[in-house]
Design a protein around this motif. Structure first.
Motif, short mmCIF file in Angstrom:
data_model
loop_
_atom_site.label_atom_id
_atom_site.label_comp_id
_atom_site.label_asym_id
_atom_site.label_seq_id
_atom_site.Cartn_x
_atom_site.Cartn_y
_atom_site.Cartn_z
N PHE A 335 -7.91 -1.23 1.77
CA PHE A 335 -7.47 -0.80 0.45
C PHE A 335 -6.88 0.61 0.46
O PHE A 335 -6.14 0.99 -0.45
CB PHE A 335 -8.61 -0.92 -0.57
N ALA A 336 -7.16 1.37 1.51
CA ALA A 336 -6.57 2.71 1.60
C ALA A 336 -5.09 2.64 1.97
O ALA A 336 -4.32 3.56 1.67
CB ALA A 336 -7.31 3.54 2.65
N VAL A 337 -4.68 1.55 2.62
CA VAL A 337 -3.27 1.48 3.03
C VAL A 337 -2.41 0.76 1.99
O VAL A 337 -1.19 0.93 1.98
CB VAL A 337 -3.10 0.83 4.43
N LEU A 338 -3.02 -0.06 1.16
CA LEU A 338 -2.26 -0.78 0.12
C LEU A 338 -2.14 0.10 -1.13
O LEU A 338 -3.04 0.91 -1.40
CB LEU A 338 -2.96 -2.09 -0.25
N ALA A 339 -1.08 -0.08 -1.87
CA ALA A 339 -0.89 0.72 -3.09
C ALA A 339 -1.65 0.06 -4.24
O ALA A 339 -1.07 -0.55 -5.14
CB ALA A 339 0.60 0.83 -3.41
N LEU A 485 2.78 -7.92 -5.48
CA LEU A 485 2.47 -7.93 -4.05
C LEU A 485 3.45 -7.05 -3.28
O LEU A 485 3.06 -6.32 -2.36
CB LEU A 485 2.49 -9.36 -3.51
N ARG A 486 4.71 -7.13 -3.64
CA ARG A 486 5.70 -6.27 -2.97
C ARG A 486 5.35 -4.80 -3.20
O ARG A 486 5.45 -3.97 -2.29
CB ARG A 486 7.10 -6.58 -3.48
N ALA A 487 4.94 -4.48 -4.42
CA ALA A 487 4.59 -3.09 -4.73
C ALA A 487 3.37 -2.64 -3.91
O ALA A 487 3.33 -1.51 -3.40
CB ALA A 487 4.30 -2.95 -6.22
N ALA A 488 2.39 -3.52 -3.76
CA ALA A 488 1.18 -3.16 -2.99
C ALA A 488 1.52 -2.85 -1.55
O ALA A 488 0.93 -1.97 -0.92
CB ALA A 488 0.17 -4.29 -3.06
N LEU A 489 2.51 -3.59 -1.01
CA LEU A 489 2.88 -3.41 0.40
C LEU A 489 3.81 -2.21 0.61
O LEU A 489 4.04 -1.81 1.75
CB LEU A 489 3.58 -4.68 0.91
N ALA A 490 4.31 -1.67 -0.50
CA ALA A 490 5.30 -0.59 -0.38
C ALA A 490 4.65 0.79 -0.50
O ALA A 490 5.22 1.71 -1.07
CB ALA A 490 6.38 -0.77 -1.45
N SER A 491 3.47 0.93 0.05
CA SER A 491 2.76 2.22 -0.09
C SER A 491 3.34 3.30 0.81
O SER A 491 3.10 4.48 0.60
CB SER A 491 1.29 2.02 0.28
N GLY A 492 4.07 2.90 1.85
CA GLY A 492 4.59 3.88 2.79
C GLY A 492 3.58 4.28 3.85
O GLY A 492 3.87 5.14 4.70
N HIS A 493 2.40 3.68 3.83
CA HIS A 493 1.38 4.03 4.84
C HIS A 493 1.84 3.52 6.21
O HIS A 493 2.29 2.38 6.33
CB HIS A 493 0.05 3.38 4.45
N PRO A 494 1.69 4.36 7.25
CA PRO A 494 2.19 3.92 8.58
C PRO A 494 1.49 2.67 9.11
O PRO A 494 2.07 1.93 9.89
CB PRO A 494 1.91 5.14 9.47
N TRP A 495 0.27 2.40 8.68
CA TRP A 495 -0.41 1.19 9.14
C TRP A 495 0.24 -0.08 8.58
O TRP A 495 -0.07 -1.19 8.99
CB TRP A 495 -1.90 1.21 8.77
N LEU A 496 1.16 0.11 7.59
CA LEU A 496 1.87 -1.04 7.01
C LEU A 496 3.32 -1.12 7.49
O LEU A 496 4.06 -2.01 7.04
CB LEU A 496 1.84 -0.97 5.48
#
Ligand code: SF4
Length: 684
Positions: A335-339, A485-496
């Motif tokens: 949850f830290a990597v998802l927006a 879902l697209r927004a959750a994946l677009a956090s910019g976190h390097p693990w994603l």
């Protein structure tokens, strides 16, 4: 024939990926995805038959309106428009008369995916100013306890266990509840690791371990303190690590002086020699890994148990080694990597709204003091009649004629029997979701394989339609599933990086890009206020709590301490209405030690009454040396007792709050067992 990839959405750490073969809109076969590196093509005994659930004849396929007395489960079919219009009218009146706080949601992990579990529902109910729910029955206490020591409720990637040489499975029956992790435990064992299980019950996992430490329930923190006593006394502390990355060592040394193995032996129910040996083996075999899970949590001292056990890998410097430290839920990492804020949108919530704890549902429904009183209860992704403590109090509350109850579910559950409206929900193969696992670091996209059956709606679509019925027009209440879902994946976190919606659509799952050899606390950098591991916690002192690790308030009482556990054939309360699983689970039973059975005049196979101040159930007695004297074990999840009456083990459990973290001391229940003559009675 087409084959669609998806993922299990149950409350389980494994989050298996699956494939669904579909012909002419009908799902013909559902099976594990052989390409998933963690779940490797196998599902569990329940989900192997998931399509029986999807196509079950008892499935609710149309909105139902109550046509009988509460609890009678007599309903008549209505249209969605009629149901939603009535709900909107009733809710508007409640809001006008009592305020929106009189409307209370009750939802939990019935669907574990980021949007079906928490998205439009949070936005709508939060923006209305409905009461908020503290969803802390499971996991929250463990995280809150561990956070005091290391600043997070998580640890290393569980897959790193293969590098460990000393593994402690603490309060977890891995073979039953974390099936796909077990091969990794075995792999570590093959590479030379010693596997130790700490558990009051001789579970299947304990039987398969190298050493089973059969502790008294709730005394885990006392055991950890005695281990620390030995580690300090015998100079097994990693002084370099502690000096650089921990605070409060001197105060801890002072505290553990009082916990010699000899003094603690009676409390934990182990010979002092075993405690000595355990402490020395643990401290001198690196990398050592602790895996503390649910068993430590559901005690009134649950948070302190995690806070205290969490000090062990700090003292020994186990975090420095690959495969060392502690591995708990990966929920916080996922949850830290998802927006997630983009999904739940806390900025639209009404501020200052009261928060009710889910464990208190029975008392809150019955309360004469609560202002405003609960006038409407909306249940989705949950079945509190079975899964919350103090079942009789919940039933009393749900029977209130002036309570307007709505349940959104696949079946007329035990809770839904008391509802004014039962609204049909989709199964996991009928909706879209993104499923982050809490037992590993893979993300899975659950694609809908078939159209929603009947008039069933996903949680997100139900709340969009409810918003429309309430006259709401804000675009955030009508955002599509794909957009969220697209927004959750677009956090910019390097693990994603590289994990896109398109890739997940094609491949089904992807592992977060955690760096190879990632060791979160090898060089300190703890997420605590001091930035170090807090053996002494100033924030705890400021909160009026014990700043040091402690044994906590170990449950004690008259009679037998009741421990409950998951069984193979039910998933929380799920599957208990399906004949196949019901038959395999068998009649409700209680396991007692032979000494306790003899003292009570009961024997193997007897029908007994299990009772305490909260209630009673009938169960079949099993005499077993799997349990310690003074302890009784019962499975949870079923809805019929051994007499065929609609009552289950939560008729015996208290809402008693945990020390902190907002949980319930479910295992702080004490019961008595008395013989009853066998009288066959029909299902109530
Ligand atoms: S319940 Fe757990 S083990 Fe079973 S299929 Fe679902 S994720 Fe896998």
């Amino acid at each position: 024939m087409s084959t669609i990839r998806g993922a299990c959405g149950h409350d389980c750490p494994d989050t298996c990926s699956w494939m669904v073969d579909v012909r002419d809109g009908v799902a013909e076969k559902l099976y594990g995805d052989p390409d998933h590196p963690f779940t490797r093509g196998t599902l569990c005994a329940k989900v192997n038959h998931y399509l029986e659930r999807v196509y079950h004849p008892d499935r609710v396929l149309h909105p139902l309106k109550r046509a009988g007395r509460k609890g009678e489960a007599r309903f008549e079919r209505v249209s969605w428009d009629e149901a939603l219009a009535d709900i909107a009218t009733r809710w508007r009146a409640i809001v006008a008369e009592s305020g929106a706080e009189a409307i209370v949601p009750h939802s939990s992990a019935g669907v574990q995916g980021i949007i079906q579990q928490a998205s439009i529902d949070r936005r709508l109910l939060g923006s209305m100013g409905c009461s908020r729910l503290e969803r802390s029955i499971c996991g929250a206490v463990a995280a809150a306890g561990l956070k005091v020591t290391i600043g997070t409720g998580t640890g290393i990637d569980p897959e790193e266990i293969v590098h460990s040489r000393y593994v402690v499975l603490w309060g977890t029956n891995t073979i039953i509840t974390n099936l796909h992790f077990w091969p990794l435990v075995r792999e570590a064992q093959r590479r030379g690791a010693r596997i130790v299980v700490v558990d009051p019950i001789r579970t299947r996992t304990a039987e398969a371990a190298d050493w089973h430490i059969q502790i008294k329930p709730g005394s885990d923190a006392a055991l950890a303190l005695a281990m620390m006593h030995v580690i300090v006394r015998d100079d097994l502390v990693d002084r370099d690590y502690v000096g650089k990355y921990a605070v409060g060592y001197d105060a801890l040394v002072e505290r553990v002086q009082h916990y010699s193995p000899e003094r603690v032996a009676a409390t934990v129910g182990l010979p002092a020699g075993d405690i000595e040996r355990f402490a020395r083996e643990y401290a001198t075999t690196q990398p050592s890994l602790l895996r503390p899970l649910i068993g430590l949590e559901h005690h009134r001292n649950g948070a302190m148990q995690f806070r205290t056990v969490g000090c062990l890998p700090v003292l020994t410097g186990a975090w420095k080694y690959r495969g060392g430290g502690l591995a708990r839920s990966t929920h916080a990492l996922q949850f830290a990597v998802l927006a997630m804020d983009r999904v739940e949108m806390p900025e639209v919530y009404t501020p200052g709204v009261r928060v009710l704890n889910m464990r208190d549902i029975g008392n809150d429904l019955c309360s004469r003091e609560l202002q405003p009183p609960i006038r409407s209860l909306l249940v989705y992704g949950a079945n509190p009649m079975i899964s919350m403590p103090n079942q009789n109090r919940i039933r009393e509350g749900l029977l209130r004629e002036d309570l307007f109850t709505i349940v959104h579910d696949l079946f007329v559950t035990e809770t839904a029997r008391y509802a004014d409206y039962v609204l049909p929900a989709t199964s996991q193969i009928e909706h879209l979701d993104l499923s982050p696992a809490w037992g590993h670091l893979y993300l899975a996209l659950n694609r809908p394989a078939i159209a929603p059956r009947g008039e069933s709606l996903s949680n997100t679509e139900f709340f969009r339609r409810l918003a429309a019925a309430l006259g709401r027009t804000e675009p955030y209440l009508f955002e599509s599933d794909e957009s969220m879902l697209r927004a959750a994946l677009a956090s910019g976190h390097p693990w994603l990086d590289g994990i896109t919606y398109e890739r997940l659509w094609e491949e089904g799952n992807a592992r977060l890009n955690r760096p190879e050899g990632w060791m979160p606390f090898a060089n300190g950098r703890y997420a605590t206020r001091s930035g170090k591991a807090e053996l002494y916690s100033e924030p705890q002192r400021e909160a009026g709590l014990d700043p040091l690790p402690a044994a906590g308030d170990i449950p004690s009482g008259d009679g037998l301490q009741l421990i409950t556990g998951k069984q193979l054939h039910y998933l929380n309360s799920g599957y208990n209405n399906q004949e196949r699983h019901h038959r395999r689970a068998g009649r409700l039973f209680i396991e007692l030690h032979a000494d306790d059975a003899r003292r009570r005049g009961v024997a193997e196979g007897d029908l007994v009454t299990v009772q305490n101040a909260y209630g009673q159930v009938r169960a079949v007695c099993r005499v077993s040396d799997r349990v310690r004297p003074g302890v009784a074990w019962m499975p949870f999840g079923g809805f019929l007792d051994a007499d065929g009456m609609r009552r289950s083990v939560n008729a015996l459990t208290p809402e008693e709050p945990t020390d902190w973290g907002g949980g319930s001391g479910l295992y702080s229940a004490f019961i008595e067992v008395v013989p009853v003559p066998f009288v066959a009675t029909p299902s109530a």
